[in-house]
Design an enzyme around this catalytic site. Sequence first.
Site, PDB file in Angstrom:
ATOM      1  N   LEU A  51       3.484  11.335   9.457  1.00  5.69           N
ATOM      2  CA  LEU A  51       2.749   9.590   9.229  1.00  5.69           C
ATOM      3  C   LEU A  51       3.479   8.698  10.969  1.00  5.69           C
ATOM      4  CD1 LEU A  51       0.605   9.010   5.487  1.00  5.69           C
ATOM      5  CD2 LEU A  51      -0.315   9.930   7.790  1.00  5.69           C
ATOM      6  N   SER A 110       1.208   1.504  -6.601  1.00  5.07           N
ATOM      7  CA  SER A 110       2.170   1.218  -7.863  1.00  5.07           C
ATOM      8  C   SER A 110       2.253   0.668  -9.026  1.00  5.07           C
ATOM      9  CB  SER A 110       3.602   2.547  -7.889  1.00  5.07           C
ATOM     10  OG  SER A 110       4.251   2.084  -8.471  1.00  5.07           O
ATOM     11  N   HIS A 112       5.546  -0.091 -10.423  1.00  8.96           N
ATOM     12  CA  HIS A 112       6.227  -0.781  -9.911  1.00  8.96           C
ATOM     13  C   HIS A 112       5.748  -1.799  -9.322  1.00  8.96           C
ATOM     14  CE1 HIS A 112       8.275   3.074 -12.478  1.00  8.96           C
ATOM     15  NE2 HIS A 112       7.444   3.452 -11.180  1.00  8.96           N
ATOM     16  N   TYR A 135      11.236   0.450  -3.617  1.00  5.65           N
ATOM     17  CA  TYR A 135      10.291   1.126  -3.950  1.00  5.65           C
ATOM     18  C   TYR A 135       9.055   0.679  -4.227  1.00  5.65           C
ATOM     19  CZ  TYR A 135       6.177   4.019  -5.997  1.00  5.65           C
ATOM     20  OH  TYR A 135       5.321   5.177  -6.948  1.00  5.65           O
ATOM     21  N   ARG A 173       6.670   5.709 -22.924  1.00  6.33           N
ATOM     22  CA  ARG A 173       6.403   5.183 -22.223  1.00  6.33           C
ATOM     23  C   ARG A 173       4.776   5.657 -21.973  1.00  6.33           C
ATOM     24  NH1 ARG A 173       6.989   5.072 -16.694  1.00  6.33           N
ATOM     25  NH2 ARG A 173       6.547   2.672 -15.197  1.00  6.33           N
TER      26      ARG A 173
HETATM   27  C1  15L Z   1       5.327   6.173  -9.792  1.00  5.69           C
HETATM   28  O1  15L Z   1       5.351   5.147  -8.908  1.00  5.69           O
HETATM   29  C2  15L Z   1       6.118   7.334  -9.268  1.00  5.69           C
HETATM   30  O2  15L Z   1       5.611   7.674  -8.054  1.00  5.69           O
HETATM   31  C3  15L Z   1       5.984   7.970 -10.459  1.00  5.69           C
HETATM   32  O3  15L Z   1       7.273   9.218  -9.949  1.00  5.69           O
HETATM   33  C4  15L Z   1       5.906   7.681 -12.375  1.00  5.69           C
HETATM   34  O4  15L Z   1       7.834   7.592 -12.334  1.00  5.69           O
HETATM   35  C5  15L Z   1       5.748   6.827 -12.488  1.00  5.69           C
HETATM   36  O5  15L Z   1       5.235   5.641 -11.325  1.00  5.69           O
HETATM   37  C6  15L Z   1       5.312   6.103 -13.855  1.00  5.69           C
HETATM   38  O6  15L Z   1       5.737   4.871 -13.321  1.00  5.69           O
HETATM   39  O7  15L Z   1       5.524   6.518 -15.039  1.00  5.69           O
END
Ligand code: 15L
Length: 262
Positions: A51, A110, A112, A135, A173
Amino acid sequence: MIDRVLITGAAGNIGRALRAGLRGRYALVRLLDVAPQEPAEPGEEVVTLDLNDRRGTQAAMKGVAAVVHLAAIPREAPFDDIVEGNVKTTYSVFEAARRAGVRRVVFASSNHVVGFYERGETVGADDPVRPDTFYGVSKAFGEALGRLYADKHGLEVVCLRIGSFAERPTTPRQLSTWLSPRDCIQLVGCSIDAADVGFAIVYGVSANTRRWWRDDAARLGYRPQDDAETYAAEIDEPAPRTPPNRADLLQGGSFVEADPTR
Ligand code: 15L
């Protein structure tokens, strides 16, 4: 009606599940990845591309009405790698989509992005971001870039803060964060098809009894079918660590302790 869709990161876990799950739903699904893929079936096209090749990315958008942008480094990594693999590539996708006249981008964000909230706190899309990693920062960047392209250029953008995509939950989790494959397929389908989304950020999570995130995706017509609680009896709850570890207390889990600068 959207009938021609491009999926980036099509060779990854979620990409392969979508490929199978969305087969036959759209007139064309163009499957893009830098990694090798299975040959195209009827109604599919396979494109091998990095990309960060902006001209190639532009060409891959030709005739497409919606892009599902999954391609990314999916975990914590050194900052420069995240910039190369997540920030620049996401810019390449949004800019190519704008130039090609694509109507909608579904961006795989995500959980995260909000990993530093405490477990048990209910978090919605309008709460401030608290990324747990570079990330997570790159995903917050993608959401902000989507907002820019929606406001400035009228692109329709749906950002999915995906939880833990897996066949089944295997950790305590994941009893909160699990996203089952069939719910994921439904969610992405809704994100492509829903009318008048404008700009939206929603959580990609199954109907888990212990979920932490508000069900903002209901506005897209998403009705999750699976609940991680079904597997709870099979998942061992480890004894609390002393002293307590942030990875056990905060939503991002092990990501909150990941530090590639060390
Ligand atoms: C994510 O964003 C990741 O890409 C994946 O590998 C997992 O770690 C997932 O979150 C998670 O929080 O379980």
